[in-house]
Each structure stands twice: as structure tokens, then as C-alpha cells.
Enzyme design. Structure first.
Site, PDB file in Angstrom:
ATOM      1  N   ASP A 405       0.822  -1.083  -0.015  1.00 60.55           N
ATOM      2  CA  ASP A 405       0.136   0.096  -0.109  1.00 60.55           C
ATOM      3  C   ASP A 405       0.858   1.294  -0.027  1.00 60.55           C
ATOM      4  O   ASP A 405       2.188   1.031   0.307  1.00 60.55           O
ATOM      5  CB  ASP A 405      -0.894   0.092   1.330  1.00 60.55           C
ATOM      6  CG  ASP A 405      -2.182   0.809   1.147  1.00 60.55           C
ATOM      7  OD1 ASP A 405      -2.326   1.584   0.218  1.00 60.55           O
ATOM      8  OD2 ASP A 405      -2.824   1.078   2.262  1.00 60.55           O
ATOM      9  N   GLU A 408       2.612   4.830  -4.141  1.00 65.19           N
ATOM     10  CA  GLU A 408       2.743   5.698  -5.223  1.00 65.19           C
ATOM     11  C   GLU A 408       4.006   6.329  -5.619  1.00 65.19           C
ATOM     12  O   GLU A 408       4.325   6.848  -6.705  1.00 65.19           O
ATOM     13  CB  GLU A 408       1.473   6.987  -4.917  1.00 65.19           C
ATOM     14  CG  GLU A 408       0.220   6.343  -5.140  1.00 65.19           C
ATOM     15  CD  GLU A 408      -0.288   5.332  -3.906  1.00 65.19           C
ATOM     16  OE1 GLU A 408      -1.110   4.641  -4.219  1.00 65.19           O
ATOM     17  OE2 GLU A 408       0.163   5.704  -3.111  1.00 65.19           O
ATOM     18  N   ASP A 483      -8.932   3.982  -2.007  1.00 61.05           N
ATOM     19  CA  ASP A 483      -9.757   4.593  -0.807  1.00 61.05           C
ATOM     20  C   ASP A 483     -11.094   5.234  -1.291  1.00 61.05           C
ATOM     21  O   ASP A 483     -10.972   6.196  -1.361  1.00 61.05           O
ATOM     22  CB  ASP A 483      -9.052   5.183  -0.063  1.00 61.05           C
ATOM     23  CG  ASP A 483      -7.701   4.770   0.457  1.00 61.05           C
ATOM     24  OD1 ASP A 483      -7.477   3.359   0.798  1.00 61.05           O
ATOM     25  OD2 ASP A 483      -6.837   5.434   0.997  1.00 61.05           O
TER      26      ASP A 483
END
Length: 799
Positions: A405, A408, A483
């Protein structure tokens, strides 16, 4: 062909006349007077690559997106020259290159224009960072539609939209919000019944304008790097997507448990809570294969550690969960806590593995642990080191899978939400800044994770999940759409995003069922489960700032509905596993939007809700509250209502009844759908009999079922079972032929055929040309037959 009279316009520079042409095998080079070189590579008869250099110099030819196993080779390539243009011709395409402007036009062999430059390649010098902003503009054809581009939370048809690609942590993103978590710069165009695709292989921030600014122009551009794109021709969209997926790769077969139902939350802790969740699944008989541990299992959010207060003996706990059929999946983030007493941090500092800023110091940012440094996963040494960090987790403690997670990478408390643009990266020996490496940072992290997990769960298969991705990441990892929010609008978004990702070569995808942020009511949760069980990756995940979101968190009615649909997914596991086989082997999307399924039917070109699950199941979620049904478009052909067995003729919109306990679900006539009995987890039962639901059709239809040991690598050595069925139905007759491949022996010895829509009463049955007494094959009424699995031809006649 449009001509260009000016060399510079609004700060943009353009190629001028061609002064040199060379050919080197499959590569053609066209050089202009002002130093532009166009390199055209013929990869296949229907796949062309275009690279443009300025000042006579190409950048090193390196790509993270392209698969090493991509197939190449063409049947024909002829180049001719006339006064105004060069003409390149393969056995499928014609390419015209204008001598004055370097603009291109691609047609089929009948002369139908498929794709044509408007201004074509042009560029602008980037005085802030150096290098060029590279641009391409194309003519938008009449009634042209555009699809793809990864996880965009917008209408499936991108006509009139502008989007951009910059992997971004977008908590609680909204409809049409840009950009999101993934950068997949690939789209398909469709006009006049013909489809093509363009993949812009550039990792800088890229932009795509689909006739938004100028209604007859489609353009794409990047903040740096090369104008380097691939062109794929169909004319069927299925051929375009397969060609793109072949180029960027597919994953290996996953362990079958990865296709089961998974339960997650931020966060399940301590151990007693995890055990309580697991016990409830088994007590309530709701199938589940995996439980997830979010960041709170760690010691102070330090990756590769355990909080020994909450989880005193993780190896024992994971072992006990495994005995009850639960796999344990743990979260690992890229941010490594700045802590001189933390062994992972120490190792990375000693080996100089963290990213640095342009002027020397380490790149540092705040994430969950506080101040963090970030490994440079674009360095092969760092990837190898990161892979080894999984040894203890996987090989010794027994963790089954890993979830990456925040990759990015996400950085808190800065406006950009990510690393500074001057951060330096190795980029596999092609040093660059974060402007170039940002979009592939998460991809290279999960690549390293995949290599480590694969090594240390061997001889089992790895299962890895990522949030951030670039084109080609599907080779390493499944993904989810980030999300989202517990709203009806986000249920619509999840449906569109999953279809779009599958069209973009990335089929192993799902959403946070029920919504990550905020709290769904029971009706929304039930409707989302009904959609989620038809997504390749099926996981409930929610944030910790509201109530629980387990199947039993609502009332008994909702619990029963959720159980019913999760059970349906487990029944359909052999169908789903076969879908995955088609995806890995042929690049076939696991979900197919209606415009992909039937592009000739223009009624499908703006549909968003309906999709084909696999090859023969039509799904249409209910996406608004208090609904007793909905209007939906049924594609051409004849379809069986799964719940009522009523047959309907497609090619039009119709009202379909679907109260809270049902979702509009239709089976294509002629389909043979394989089913297992309901299991509480994959491998719980030895399958004694494979159920084959046969939906009668007058005419022919092909189906298949792929099976193997459900884990491990013997399937790569021929230990698989691939059964292809051909159904031929006539007015008073049904013939089913079976063609077998592979040497895997399934646990069951017989098939149970369940016959739907049979228009006659069975009179005789022949198996392999021998009539069989009806008693012997356990004929049950007029709708089910049990026969040996090794038959070649089943012939049923009526009276």
C-alpha cells in the site's frame, strides 16, 4: 493528408521535410532536415511502434512496461516511395508518411482510414526542467469512441474527457476526479465498426485529451521523455486488447484461494480479535479464504516487524488460522522509519539504498511511522535486497501473501502528496529524477515484493497486491481501486473502474467492497457484495473510523443475502479459474464491457453498468437504493435469466426484476457452466463430482473448464486438465462433445449435467455411440444426468 506550412506555432516545434530514409530489418528510419528522426518498428502485421527523436538523438531504449515474452514477427513488409510520401504495407495495414511534415496516416488494406495525425508529433522545450514536452495530436473520426486508461473514475466512454496519469494517493476520491492511483496510458478507439489501440510508453506525467479542448482532435503529451507509442489494430477490440496485453504481459496462474472471498479492515488486532473474526465466519458458515492484517500488526509501523503485545506469537496464530482454512495476508509499505535501532533502516543506510535529493541529502517524508526514508526500487540491487526481507515472514512465520500500500509513493503533510520531483533514481542504470520514476515507483516496489514472496512461498504460488501501478504491473500483482467511499455513487464507480482496468490489460482487480471511507447501510453493503463477487479480486476492506463491515455486521436478512452470494462465487470457482486461465494464456479480459463484447452494436458504445463475467455470464448490478429491479441493456442473442430460467431475446433495453436478494444475472444460451459444491474455503472438500449447468440452444456454442492442483507449478509441466465442450442443439436433439488436454487427474470421476431449457423429454441417451439405459446414468427427472467424466460424445434425443 494535412500539410504544415509553419515550423513553429505557439512555442511548439514541428518536424519539416524528410531528407533521409533507411531500413534496418523491422525498423525504418525517417530523418527530417531539422533533426527529427522517426523510427517505425513493425512488431507484428497489426502492431507498429513509433519513436521520435529530436536533434538526431534517441534516448536509451528501455521500458519497464514491455514483457520479455512479448511475441514479435510479421508476414509481410513492403516500403515504396512516391513524390509526396512513403508507403509502408504489411499484410494487415498501410502506413503513409508525409515527406513534408512527417505526419502519418494508418489505413486498412481497403483504404479505410483507422488513425491519422492532425498536427502529428510536435514538441516544446522545457526550460524549467530541461528536455522536451512531447506532444501528439490525431484527428478524431466521426462518431469515434474511446475506452481504457486504467482506473479512471468516470464514464466508460472517454469521448469529450481529459485525463492525466500521475499515481496519486486520493483518499475518498470523487467521480471524475483526476488523477488516481494508477498510470496506464493505453486507450482503444472505435469507429465505423473498427477498433485500434494506442499505448504511450512514457513514464513521465502524461495527459490525454479525447476531443475535449477541440472536438475533432484527440491528443496526448508528456512532461518529458520520448514520444514513444505503440499502435495496435483489430479490427475487433478483443484483438487490440490481446495485442496490448501480449506486449505488456500477463501474470502466472494464482493460487485458487486468492480467488475466494477475503476479509480486511484497518485494522484487525489484537490476535483475539482476528480469531473472533475467523470463528464467526466458520460458525455462520460464510465462506472465506483470507484475513488481512493492516499496519497495526507492526511494531510502531516498522515494516517487517510484529507488535508482540498484540501478536505475541504470529507463527502460531497464522498456523492455527491456516488449520481452519484461513490464509494470512499482511500489509507492507515503502516508507521505512528513520530509527537507528531498526534493522531494516540500518541495512538500507549501510548499503546506501534509500532515495536521495538532487543536491545530496536523503529524500525524507512523513508517513504512518513518522519520518521515513524510501528505498529506490528502480535499483536492481535494492529490489534484490527487498525481496530477501520477506524470508522470515514467508518461510519462517508462514505469512501467505503480501499487500503493498502507499506505494505511489504517498507522503503526508506535503501539497504534492508524494516525493519531491528532484529525488534521484537509478532507473536500472538510466539515472533520472522522480519526474520520470514516479509512475513506476509502486510497480518496481511490488515487482521486488513479488520476487521475494515467490521465492519464499515456493513450491506454492505467490499472491501479491498493489495500490499503485503502471502498464505491465499486472505481471506481478493483483490490485484494487484504492480508498473509495461507502456511497451509491462509488458502487457505480467501482463497477466502471473494474471493467476499465480489465480493458487496460489488468484483470486481477477489485474494489474495497462496501466502501473504505464512511459506513454503508445494509442495503448498500448487500448490493456491493452482489457486484464484488463478480470481480476477479473479491475483498471487503474498510477504514477504522466507523463501525464494523463484516458480513454479519448488519441484520440477519443482509447476512443471509451476503452468504448466498459468497456461496455463489465459491460454486463458480471453476468458471472463474477458467476465466483466469484465458486471461493468462490469451490476454482475454476477465470482465468484458458490452462495447467490447459486441462492438458492432452501437447501442453498447455508451453503456457502463452491464458487463460479461468471463465469456457467458451477463451481470448488471443494482446501483440505487430501494430498487425492486432496474432497466438494463441485454446484448444481442438469447439469454437465460439465472433465477427464473426464462429466456429473453437481447439487442434491446428491458426492465429486470431484482429485489434486494437478487442481482440481474443472465447466462448465454448454449453455455456450459462448471460448478463446485459450496466450500467454506478452497480445498476444504475433495470434489467428488463436477456440476455442469447446460443451457440449451438450437445451434452451436463452445465452453471450457480449466483445472489443476490449485497451487504449485506442476501445471507448467503439463499437469493440468483442460476440457473443451462443443454443444450442438437441434429441435429434438442435444449433442455435447468433449476434447481433453493435459495430464492432471481431477479428484472427481463423473460429471453431473444439469440441463436447462431442454425443449423435449429425453427418450434415449448415447455415450460414445453406445446407448445407455437411463437407469445406469442416474437420470433424474428430465434435467440432470450423471456420466463418466472421460466421455467423448454425449448424444441425447427427445420424444
Amino acid at each position: 493528408m494535412i500539410t504544415n506550412t509553419e515550423l513553429e506555432y505557439k512555442g511548439n516545434l514541428y518536424p519539416n521535410q524528410i531528407v533521409d530514409y533507411k531500413r534496418d530489418s523491422d525498423k525504418l528510419y525517417f530523418t527530417t532536415e531539422n533533426g527529427v528522426i522517426l523510427e517505425v518498428t513493425v512488431l507484428q502485421d497489426s502492431v507498429l511502434r513509433f519513436r521520435y527523436a529530436t536533434e538526431y538523438v534517441f534516448e536509451p531504449d528501455f521500458s519497464y512496461a514491455i514483457s520479455e515474452t512479448a511475441s514479435k514477427g510479421y508476414n509481410r513488409l513492403e516500403v515504396t516511395e512516391n513524390k509526396t510520401e512513403y508507403l509502408l504495407e504489411t499484410s494487415v495495414l498501410q502506413l503513409l508518411i508525409d515527406k513534408k511534415t512527417l505526419r502519418t496516416q494508418i489505413s486498412d488494406l481497403e483504404g479505410n482510414i483507422i488513425n491519422e495525425d492532425e498536427l502529428g508529433f510536435h514538441w516544446e522545450e522545457n526550460y524549467e526542467y530541461g528536455g522536451n514536452t512531447v506532444k501528439m495530436s490525431k484527428i478524431t473520426q466521426t462518431a469515434e469512441s474511446f475506452y481504457g486508461m486504467g482506473d479512471k473514475a468516470t464514464h466508460s466512454n472517454l469521448k469529450g474527457k481529459r485525463v492525466n496519469n500521475w499515481c496519486t494517493d486520493q483518499y475518498a476520491y470523487g467521480k471524475d476526479q483526476e488523477p488516481l492511483y494508477k498510470a496506464i496510458p493505453f486507450y482503444t478507439g472505435l469507429h465505423k465498426g473498427k477498433s485500434y489501440g494506442i499505448f504511450f510508453d512514457n513514464t513521465f506525467r502524461t495527459y490525454f485529451d479525447f476531443a475535449h479542448e477541440r472536438r475533432n482532435i484527440t491528443s496526448f503529451w508528456a512532461d518529458g521523455g520520448e514520444m514513444n507509442y505503440y499502435f495496435f489494430y483489430g479490427p475487433q477490440m478483443s484483438e487490440v486488447v490481446r495485442s496490448y496485453t501480449n506486449l505488456t504481459g500477463t501474470p502466472e496462474m494464482p493460487p485458487q484461494w486468492a480467488l475466494g472471498y477475503h476479509q480486511s479492515k484497518w485494522s484487525y488486532f489484537p490476535e483475539s480479535r482476528v480469531k473472533e473474526i475467523a470463528d464467526n465466519f466458520r460458525k455462520l458458515k460464510i465462506p472465506c479464504d483470507a484475513i488481512y492484517l493492516d499496519i497495526d500488526y507492526m511494531d510502531g509501523f516498522r515494516c517487517f516487524t510484529w507488535d508482540k503485545t498484540r501478536f505475541p506469537d504470529p507463527k502460531r496464530m497464522i498456523g492455527e488460522l491456516n488449520e481452519d482454512g484461513f490464509k494470512t495476508v499482511v500489509m507492507i509499505d515503502p516508507g521505512i522509519k528513520v530509527d537507528k535501532d531498526y534493522w531494516v533502516y540500518q541495512e538500507a543506510m549501510e548499503k546506501d539504498y534509500f532515495c536521495k535529493r538532487g543536491d545530496g541529502p536523503y529524500m525524507q517524508g512523513k508517513v504512518w511511522p513518522g519520518a521515513c526514508k524510501f528505498p529506490d526500487y528502480t535499483n536492481p540491487e535494492v529490489r534484490a535486497w527487498w525481496a530477501e526481507l520477506y524470508k522470515e515472514f514467508m518461510a519462517e512465520i508462514g505469512v501467505h501473501a503480501v499487500w503493498n500500500d502507499m506505494n505511489e509513493p504517498a507522503v503526508m503533510e506535503v501539497p504534492t502528496k508524494t516525493a519531491p520531483l528532484d529525488t534521484r533514481h537509478n532507473y536500472d542504470g538510466h539515472p533520472c529524477t522522480h519526474r520520470k520514476a514516479h509512475n513506476i515507483y509502486g510497480m518496481q516496489m511490488v515487482r521486488a515484493t513479488y520476487e521475494g514472496v515467490k521465492k519464499y512461498v515456493f513450491p506454492k504460488r505467490p499472491f501479491v497486491i498493489t495500490r499503485a501501478a503502471f502498464a505491465g504491473t499486472q505481471r506481478y500483482s493483483s490490485t484494487w481501486t484504492g480508498d473509495n467511499v461507502a456511497t451509491w455513487e462509488h458502487l457505480w464507480i467501482a463497477n466502471v473502474q473494474a471493467q476499465r482496468m480489465c480493458l487496460s490489460g489488468y484483470s486481477f482487480v477489485g474494489s474495497d467492497i462496501g466502501g473504505f471511507a464512511e459506513q454503508p447501510n445494509g442495503e448498500l453493503f448487500a448490493r456491493w457484495i452482489q457486484l464484488g463477487v463478480f470481480h476477479p479480486f473479491c475483498r471487503v476492506h474498510s477504514s477504522g473510523d466507523h463501525g464494523d463491515q463484516e458480513p454479519w455486521s448488519f441484520d440477519n436478512e443482509v447476512t443471509d443475502i451476503v452468504r448466498k452470494f459468497i456461496e455463489l462465487r465459491y460454486q463458480l470457482l471453476p468458471y472463474l479459474y477458467t476465466m483466469f486461465y484465458r486471461y493468462t494464456e490469451y490476454g482475454t479480459p476477465m470482465l468484458q464491457s458490452l462495447f467490447y463484447y459486441d462492438q458492432e452494436d452501437t447501442q453498447t458504445h455508451f453503456r457502463t453498468d452491464e458487463f460479461i463475467f468471463g465469456k457467458q455470464i451477463l451481470v448488471c448490478p443494482v446501483q440505487e437504493p430501494n430498487a425492486k429491479g432496474r432497466r438494463m441493456y441485454v446484448p444481442r442473442g438469447k439469454w437465460y435469466n439465472y433465477w427464473t430460467e426464462e429466456t429473453i431475446e437481447g439487442g434491446k433495453e428491458r426492465w429486470v426484476t431484482a429485489d434486494i436478494d437478487k442481482i440481474p444475472l443472465f447466462i448465454k444460451e448454449g453455455a456450459i457452466i462448471p460448478k463446485y459444491p459450496v466450500q467454506q474455503y478452497v480445498g476444504e472438500l475433495e470434489i467428488k463430482e463436477l456440476i455442469l449447468d447446460v443451457y440449451f440452444k438450437i445451434g452451436a456454442e463452445n465452453s471450457m473448464v480449466y483445472e489443476d492442483a490449485q497451487d504449485g507449478y506442476d501445471y507448467k509441466k503439463g499437469q493440468f486438465s483442460l476440457r473443451k465442450f462443443k454443444l450442438v442443439g437441434k429441435e429434438n436433439e442435444l449433442i455435447i462433445q468433449q476434447f481433453k488436454d493435459g495430464s492432471y487427474t481431477t479428484s472427481y470421476k463423473s460429471f453431473k449435467f444439469k440441463l436447462h431449457g431442454l425443449p423435449f423429454t429425453i427418450a434415449t441417451i448415447e455415450v460414445d455411440n453406445e446407448e445407455v439405459p437411463l437407469k445406469q446414468i442416474k437420470l433424474n427427472g428430465n434435467n440432470s444426468i450423471e456420466i463418466d467424466k472421460n466421455f467423448t460424445e454425449l448424444h441425447i434425443t427427445g420424444k
